[in-house]
Design an enzyme around this catalytic site. Structure first.
Site: not given
Ligand code: BV8
Length: 242
Positions: A93-94, A111, A178-180, A204-205, A222
């Protein structure tokens, strides 16, 4: 861990795998969504409304990316792809290029990629380390005002979903690292693999929103849990040989 020789591994990574390289995650303390509102920088509407503000958000992150390096978790996944005899697909997703720089080859950036830019006027996609502005002409069609980051915003269709879904239905080991588990459709991948009979492991963390759907969990940074898990996988191959 279920000790068996897996034939087809799918790995999903999120921002957590790049955290220890110094790239802020999205939803942790100090994360990106604390400083920028998602609606203002990661949707097509935001870009329509204020393209230069959105470009600035990505210009900043592009500049930061050039200063950081892959960490032990990225290198461990590249080693797994090199040494594991089965098929290994990395879906991230990164938008950073740390998996590539660590040596991973079979990667799907669902993404998009921070170091790529797309021209909305002619469709040309190109790599750049530079900043882009609404005044920057497209290198292909020379028009201005059409360049945008080649990333998938909320409400936009992620890339290569067919290929991802195909692999999720065929794999026998699914790793989420590493994804939430809060962004769809990526957050739903574990369900597809589990239904297809894969052994599902979360590294994950802390427990993600989808933790209950995984058969096995390893929590910690990680750079510790990923190399350790890869070693166990590779060791189980050696044991099989003996
Ligand atoms: C889609 C862009 C249709 C680039 C990103 C209402 C309206 C519109 C849409 C929606 C809606 N409700 C739901 C949706 C769908 C929406 C969605 O899911 N919204 C969420 C907020 C509810 N999704 C979309 O719109 C997607 N498109 O749905 O199209 C469709 C329908 C059906 C089938 C196919 C398509 C598009 C989503 C993409 C959005 N773009 N990024 C950029 O700027 O980067 S998303 C963004 O979040 C990044 O890509 C990121 O990767 C992604 C997920 O976040 P995580 O990677 O999980 O990061 P996060 O910080 O959340 O978590 C970090 C984790 O790591 C934590 O768990 C933490 O504990 C852990 N961690 C931290 N440190 C460490 C660690 N683990 C290990 N070691 C460590 N040291």
């Amino acid at each position: 861990m279920m000790r068996r020789k897996f034939k087809h591994i799918v790995i999903l990574t999120g921002a957590g795998i790049s955290a220890e390289s110094g790239i802020p995650t999205f939803r942790d303390k100090g994360g990106l969504w604390e400083k920028f509102r998602l609606e203002e920088v990661a949707t097509p509407e935001a870009f329509q409304k204020n393209p230069d503000f959105v470009n600035e958000f990505y210009n900043l992150r592009r500049k930061e990316l050039l200063k950081v390096r892959p960490n032990a978790a990225h290198y461990a996944l590249a080693k797994l792809e090199r040494e594991y005899p089965g098929k290994v697909l990395l879906v991230t997703q990164n938008v950073d290029d740390l998996h590539e720089r660590a040596g991973s080859r079979k990667i799907i950036h669902m993404h998009g990629e921070l170091l790529k830019v797309r021209c909305e006027k002619c469709g040309y996609v190109f790599k750049t380390h530079e900043e882009i502005f609404t005044t920057t002409p497209c290198p292909a069609c020379r028009q201005k005002g059409g360049l945008r980051p080649h990333v998938v915003w909320f409400g936009e269709m992620p890339f290569q979903l067919e290929e991802i879904w195909e692999n999720l239905q065929k794999c026998d080991l699914f790793l989420a690292i590493g994804t939430s588990g809060t962004v769809y459709p990526a957050a739903g991948f574990v369900e597809i693999s589990r239904q297809a009979g894969a052994w599902c492991v979360e590294l994950n963390l802390k427990p993600s929103a989808m933790a209950d759907l995984f058969h096995e969990h390893h929590y910690g940074p990680a750079t510790q849990v990923v190399p350790a898990f890869v070693e166990v996988l590779l060791e189980s191959l050696v044991k099989d040989k003996n």
